[in-house]
Design a protein around this motif. Structure first.
Motif, mmCIF file in Angstrom:
data_model
loop_
_atom_site.group_PDB
_atom_site.id
_atom_site.type_symbol
_atom_site.label_atom_id
_atom_site.label_comp_id
_atom_site.label_asym_id
_atom_site.label_seq_id
_atom_site.Cartn_x
_atom_site.Cartn_y
_atom_site.Cartn_z
ATOM 1 N N VAL A 52 0.854 -1.189 0.000
ATOM 2 C CA VAL A 52 0.000 0.000 0.000
ATOM 3 C C VAL A 52 0.890 1.238 0.000
ATOM 4 O O VAL A 52 1.758 1.386 0.858
ATOM 5 C CB VAL A 52 -0.935 0.002 1.234
ATOM 6 C CG1 VAL A 52 -1.746 1.275 1.284
ATOM 7 C CG2 VAL A 52 -1.837 -1.214 1.216
ATOM 8 N N ARG A 54 -0.584 4.522 -0.384
ATOM 9 C CA ARG A 54 -1.344 5.507 0.399
ATOM 10 C C ARG A 54 -2.804 5.061 0.498
ATOM 11 O O ARG A 54 -3.300 4.334 -0.348
ATOM 12 C CB ARG A 54 -1.229 6.900 -0.187
ATOM 13 C CG ARG A 54 -1.942 7.104 -1.472
ATOM 14 C CD ARG A 54 -1.811 8.570 -1.949
ATOM 15 N NE ARG A 54 -2.356 8.697 -3.278
ATOM 16 C CZ ARG A 54 -1.662 8.526 -4.389
ATOM 17 N NH1 ARG A 54 -0.384 8.238 -4.330
ATOM 18 N NH2 ARG A 54 -2.241 8.642 -5.552
ATOM 19 N N ASP A 56 -6.611 6.795 1.099
ATOM 20 C CA ASP A 56 -7.369 8.039 1.172
ATOM 21 C C ASP A 56 -8.851 7.720 1.094
ATOM 22 O O ASP A 56 -9.251 6.581 0.925
ATOM 23 C CB ASP A 56 -6.939 9.027 0.078
ATOM 24 C CG ASP A 56 -7.051 8.447 -1.323
ATOM 25 O OD1 ASP A 56 -7.315 7.240 -1.450
ATOM 26 O OD2 ASP A 56 -6.887 9.197 -2.286
ATOM 27 N N ARG A 63 -10.063 4.066 -0.032
ATOM 28 C CA ARG A 63 -9.451 3.398 -1.169
ATOM 29 C C ARG A 63 -7.946 3.446 -0.988
ATOM 30 O O ARG A 63 -7.407 4.329 -0.308
ATOM 31 C CB ARG A 63 -9.867 4.025 -2.490
ATOM 32 C CG ARG A 63 -9.360 5.402 -2.705
ATOM 33 C CD ARG A 63 -9.759 5.940 -4.049
ATOM 34 N NE ARG A 63 -9.102 7.227 -4.246
ATOM 35 C CZ ARG A 63 -9.195 7.939 -5.319
ATOM 36 N NH1 ARG A 63 -9.924 7.509 -6.308
ATOM 37 N NH2 ARG A 63 -8.569 9.077 -5.416
ATOM 38 N N ALA A 64 -7.276 2.492 -1.585
ATOM 39 C CA ALA A 64 -5.826 2.380 -1.434
ATOM 40 C C ALA A 64 -5.169 2.378 -2.802
ATOM 41 O O ALA A 64 -5.675 1.772 -3.745
ATOM 42 C CB ALA A 64 -5.473 1.099 -0.695
ATOM 43 N N THR A 65 -4.047 3.056 -2.887
ATOM 44 C CA THR A 65 -3.192 2.973 -4.069
ATOM 45 C C THR A 65 -2.125 1.940 -3.750
ATOM 46 O O THR A 65 -1.417 2.049 -2.750
ATOM 47 C CB THR A 65 -2.538 4.331 -4.370
ATOM 48 O OG1 THR A 65 -3.571 5.303 -4.508
ATOM 49 C CG2 THR A 65 -1.726 4.273 -5.636
ATOM 50 N N ARG A 67 1.096 -0.617 -4.974
ATOM 51 C CA ARG A 67 2.196 -0.900 -5.903
ATOM 52 C C ARG A 67 2.293 -2.411 -6.035
ATOM 53 O O ARG A 67 2.452 -3.125 -5.055
ATOM 54 C CB ARG A 67 3.493 -0.315 -5.365
ATOM 55 C CG ARG A 67 4.744 -0.712 -6.082
ATOM 56 C CD ARG A 67 5.034 -0.041 -7.373
ATOM 57 N NE ARG A 67 4.960 1.402 -7.280
ATOM 58 C CZ ARG A 67 4.889 2.172 -8.335
ATOM 59 N NH1 ARG A 67 4.880 1.637 -9.539
ATOM 60 N NH2 ARG A 67 4.803 3.477 -8.217
ATOM 61 N N GLU A 73 0.626 -0.333 -10.904
ATOM 62 C CA GLU A 73 -0.027 0.292 -9.759
ATOM 63 C C GLU A 73 -1.527 0.155 -9.946
ATOM 64 O O GLU A 73 -2.028 0.225 -11.056
ATOM 65 C CB GLU A 73 0.372 1.766 -9.718
ATOM 66 C CG GLU A 73 -0.057 2.487 -8.485
ATOM 67 C CD GLU A 73 0.483 3.905 -8.473
ATOM 68 O OE1 GLU A 73 -0.243 4.800 -8.955
ATOM 69 O OE2 GLU A 73 1.615 4.104 -8.011
ATOM 70 N N VAL A 75 -5.557 1.048 -8.027
ATOM 71 C CA VAL A 75 -6.350 1.709 -6.993
ATOM 72 C C VAL A 75 -7.544 0.801 -6.712
ATOM 73 O O VAL A 75 -8.278 0.440 -7.629
ATOM 74 C CB VAL A 75 -6.823 3.097 -7.460
ATOM 75 C CG1 VAL A 75 -7.706 3.739 -6.414
ATOM 76 C CG2 VAL A 75 -5.635 3.985 -7.768
#
Length: 112
Positions: A52, A54, A56, A63-65, A67, A73, A75
């Motif tokens: 993870v 970030r 937000d 929700r998570a971004t 890698r 990547e 979301v």
């Protein structure tokens, strides 16, 4: 009118079976194509792991971004109350179909 001597049921069957090699070739091609899921595949699910970057809130939902390696990547929308934070490992289910990859969090997505 005279009856055609070559229009018997056996002659009609022989006329169809004359092209048996072509029918066999078409059947083999169709078998290979369907076996390899090249036409209208429903998709497959794979379990992948990422990190993870970030977390937000968008439209009231977390929700998570994530890698997923060097160059990928994603979301994903997280369930409410998930203990995910930046730097934690997350498990995702990747759904593949012919044109795209969709990601959704696994159950449970992040280790606490």
């Amino acid at each position: 009118m005279a009856k055609d001597p070559f229009n018997t049921p056996a002659d009609r069957i022989r006329g169809v079976l004359k092209y048996w090699k072509a029918y066999l070739a078409v059947a083999a091609v169709l078998l290979v194509v369907t076996e390899r899921n090249l036409i209208a595949n429903e998709g497959k699910d794979h379990l992948v792991t990422g990190v993870v970057e970030r977390v937000d809130i968008a439209a009231g939902k977390p929700r998570a971004t994530v890698r997923l390696g060097e160059a990928q990547e994603a979301v994903v929308a997280l369930p409410t109350g998930t203990p995910c934070h930046a730097g934690s490992k997350i498990r995702l289910v990747r759904h593949d179909n012919v044109s795209q990859h969709d990601f959704r969090p696994a159950d449970p997505p992040c280790a606490s």
